[in-house]
Design an enzyme around this catalytic site. Structure first.
Site, PDB file in Angstrom:
ATOM      1  N   HIS A 132      38.193  33.494  45.506  1.00  0.00           N
ATOM      2  CA  HIS A 132      37.165  33.127  46.492  1.00  0.00           C
ATOM      3  C   HIS A 132      37.779  32.945  47.883  1.00  0.00           C
ATOM      4  O   HIS A 132      38.112  31.825  48.267  1.00  0.00           O
ATOM      5  CB  HIS A 132      36.477  31.835  46.059  1.00  0.00           C
ATOM      6  CG  HIS A 132      35.594  32.009  44.875  1.00  0.00           C
ATOM      7  ND1 HIS A 132      34.280  32.382  44.977  1.00  0.00           N
ATOM      8  CD2 HIS A 132      35.848  31.892  43.555  1.00  0.00           C
ATOM      9  CE1 HIS A 132      33.742  32.476  43.777  1.00  0.00           C
ATOM     10  NE2 HIS A 132      34.678  32.189  42.890  1.00  0.00           N
ATOM     11  N   CYS A 141      34.633  37.641  43.322  1.00  0.00           N
ATOM     12  CA  CYS A 141      34.610  37.097  41.961  1.00  0.00           C
ATOM     13  C   CYS A 141      33.648  37.907  41.080  1.00  0.00           C
ATOM     14  O   CYS A 141      33.983  39.022  40.711  1.00  0.00           O
ATOM     15  CB  CYS A 141      34.295  35.611  41.975  1.00  0.00           C
ATOM     16  SG  CYS A 141      34.965  34.786  40.522  1.00  0.00           S
ATOM     17  N   GLU A 196      36.394  32.893  50.640  1.00  0.00           N
ATOM     18  CA  GLU A 196      35.529  32.149  51.574  1.00  0.00           C
ATOM     19  C   GLU A 196      35.966  30.697  51.748  1.00  0.00           C
ATOM     20  O   GLU A 196      35.618  30.065  52.743  1.00  0.00           O
ATOM     21  CB  GLU A 196      34.062  32.213  51.115  1.00  0.00           C
ATOM     22  CG  GLU A 196      33.709  31.462  49.840  1.00  0.00           C
ATOM     23  CD  GLU A 196      33.878  32.282  48.562  1.00  0.00           C
ATOM     24  OE1 GLU A 196      34.690  33.224  48.567  1.00  0.00           O
ATOM     25  OE2 GLU A 196      33.213  31.982  47.559  1.00  0.00           O
TER      26      GLU A 196
END
Ligand code: GLN
Length: 539
Positions: free
Chosen positions: A507, A381, A509
């Protein structure tokens, strides 16, 4: 549907969310379909507008809900599919009640905490039960018993249990059993008092989870059982795990938590098959290799600010039989001392998401260092925006290139606010949020890692790669490897001339799980391992 409510007593940060998630893991491995949700007593509508110092990471769901980081644990520990329905705050409850009041829905009555606020909470439990399919809903109540703002939630779950009839609802209370060094003793009084506090509200816990540093000996268990008014088998030791949070389901299974839960709720299920989970934990705890990866951020002193990123690195590490030593680096310190002081010797550099311009020059210097020294770079990001700025400045010669987030009248706004964001007036819940599709370019690292041409990933941002600079940056060697389906938003970039220089606007993650690491984290850790070996190969 059976309902489990998890409350906390004595202190916060007891690991209630992890305990609830671990119970979710165990019940799932016993073949049950588990739903998880969290009730947060604070008055914010969601944590989206909160500073990481206040709240840690904001965890984003598929539908774009900005939620508490415990939902990240739920998604990592179970396969429950979460949406905005699964995180309810007092703010949302009051907003809905007040909207109804303005619309005249209460037909002239006085609007009160009981029944109107409590009914709203119960309606949410019901809505989750109606809209999602599952065998068990585990609901964690944020905060600590005794907090004024938590009372409506506790009253609502008490009423809910009463209305659901016996055998359908289980109250689990997590408390602290502190070890007093001078007395060399575990003390049960705080636990007794927090159970008494719960009873005052009309809730008698069925199971007591005792967070403790020392083993819970029989006499302590007996005392808690007697004063807590539960059979001794329902007093569960939750000792601090030594090496990894992923050991917790195994520990709780040893304590027979899943057995007693299933027994109390009359759920006939087989013993869980923990083979895969054990295998994963084994690889986390005793790996063969290790790499050092620097995370350059603004909130590095906070354990919780980049939680999902640290977890995703752990998952990718385990998949590669590698311990990832995470070196947390303060972008502002790098800005002052120069990147070499901090980054020399690392096998990978990761720049996570972020907002505002504090520390950005340190991040830009770190990205440059990674690019020039061949250290694997992974930008997420803001970390992608930083990489674009650095490339524009130092390769394309656009000296003052930056993002309009940092300088509204930037000479070269290589990162600029998305068109649709320009109309936005309100801060909360208005970013580009949630799942969006990205098309990947063939013959790129991105494609090689994902092994597919279309991906969906979660987003949370207002700014984007400025198309006006696309041709110039591409001509200088930057590859846009992922793009939105209509072709207007750059979602991934990479540098083919570098061993691993990859960044994404989304994102990743949030989509990594213990036994299914995210392809990008996996690729990054692999590249870091290679980098580790490079000097040996050269000599
Ligand atoms: N601040 C940047 C934006 O809004 C990046 C956001 C992020 O890293 N999550 O676009």
């Amino acid at each position: 549907m059976k309902y489990i409510f998890v409350t906390g007593g004595v202190v916060s940060s007891l690991g209630k969310g992890l305990a609830a998630s671990s119970l979710g893991t165990l019940l799932e491995l016993r073949g049950l379909k588990v739903i998880m949700q969290k009730f947060d007593p604070y008055l914010n509508i969601d944590p989206g507008t909160m500073n990481p110092y206040e709240h840690g990471e904001v965890y984003v769901l598929d539908d774009g809900a900005e939620t508490d980081l415990d939902l990240g644990h739920y998604e990592r520990f179970t396969h429950t599919n979460l949406s905005k329905l699964n995180n309810l705050t007092s703010g949302q409850v009051y907003q809905s009640v007040l909207d109804k009041e303005r619309a005249g829905k209460y037909q002239g009555r006085t609007v009160q905490v009981i029944p109107h606020v409590t009914n709203e909470i119960k309606a949410r439990i019901q809505a989750v039960a109606d809209k999602m399919t599952g065998d068990v809903i585990i609901t964690e109540i944020g905060g600590t018993v005794g907090d004024i703002e938590g009372l409506p939630f506790l009253e609502a779950i008490r009423q809910f249990a009463h209305e659901s009839g016996p055998g359908n609802v289980l109250f689990i209370h997590a408390t602290l059993v502190p070890y007093i060094k001078a007395a060399q003793e575990l003390k049960t009084k705080p636990t007794q008092q927090s159970i008494a506090k719960l009873r005052e509200i009309g809730i008698a816990p069925h199971i007591i989870l005792c967070r403790t540093e020392q083993p819970l000996e029989l006499d302590v268990r007996e005392k808690i059982s007697l004063f807590g008014n539960v059979p001794i088998e329902d007093v569960i030791e939750v000792r601090d795990v030594k090496n990894s949070i992923y050991e917790l389901p195994l520990k709780l299974h040893e304590e027979r938590l899943d057995d007693v839960v299933c027994k109390q709720l009359k759920l006939e299920t087989p013993q869980p098959d923990l083979t895969k989970w054990r295998h994963f934990v084994q690889r986390v705890v005793h790996p063969t290799h290790h790499v050092r990866i620097g995370v350059v951020g603004k909130y590095i002193e906070l354990q919780d600010a980049y939680k999902s990123i640290y977890e995703a690195l752990t998952h990718a590490g385990a998949a590669n039989d590698t311990k990832v030593d995470i070196v947390r680096l303060d972008a502002e310190a790098i800005e002052k001392a120069g990147p070499d002081t901090y980054l020399n010797g690392l096998q990978g550099i990761l720049i996570p998401g972020g907002f505002g311009d504090r520390g950005t020059e340190g991040k830009i210097a770190s990205a440059r260092y990674a690019r020039e020294s061949g250290i694997p770079y992974f930008g997420i990001c803001l970390g992608m925006q930083i990489a674009v700025i650095e490339f524009a400045r130092n390769i394309c010669g656009l000296k003052n290139a930056t993002s309009t987030e940092f300088d509204k009248s930037a000479e070269h706004p290589v990162i600029s606010m998305m068109e649709e964001q320009k109309k936005v007036k309100q801060l909360g819940g208005t970013m580009r949020l949630g799942t969006w599709v990205t098309d990947l370019k063939p013959d790129t690292k991105a494609y090689e890692m994902y092994q597919t041409s279309t991906i969906t990933e979660r987003h949370r941002h207002r700014y984007e790669f400025n198309e006006d600079y696309k041709d110039q940056l591409e001509a200088s060697g930057l590859v846009i490897s992922g793009i939105s389906p209509k072709g207007e938003l750059a979602e991934m970039i990479e540098l083919p001339s570098h061993p691993f220089y990859v960044a994404c606007q989304f994102h990743p993650e949030f989509l990594s799980k213990p036994n299914t690491p995210h392809p990008l984290f996996n690729g990054f850790v692999k590249a870091a391992l290679q980098h580790h070996r490079a000097p040996e190969l050269l000599s």
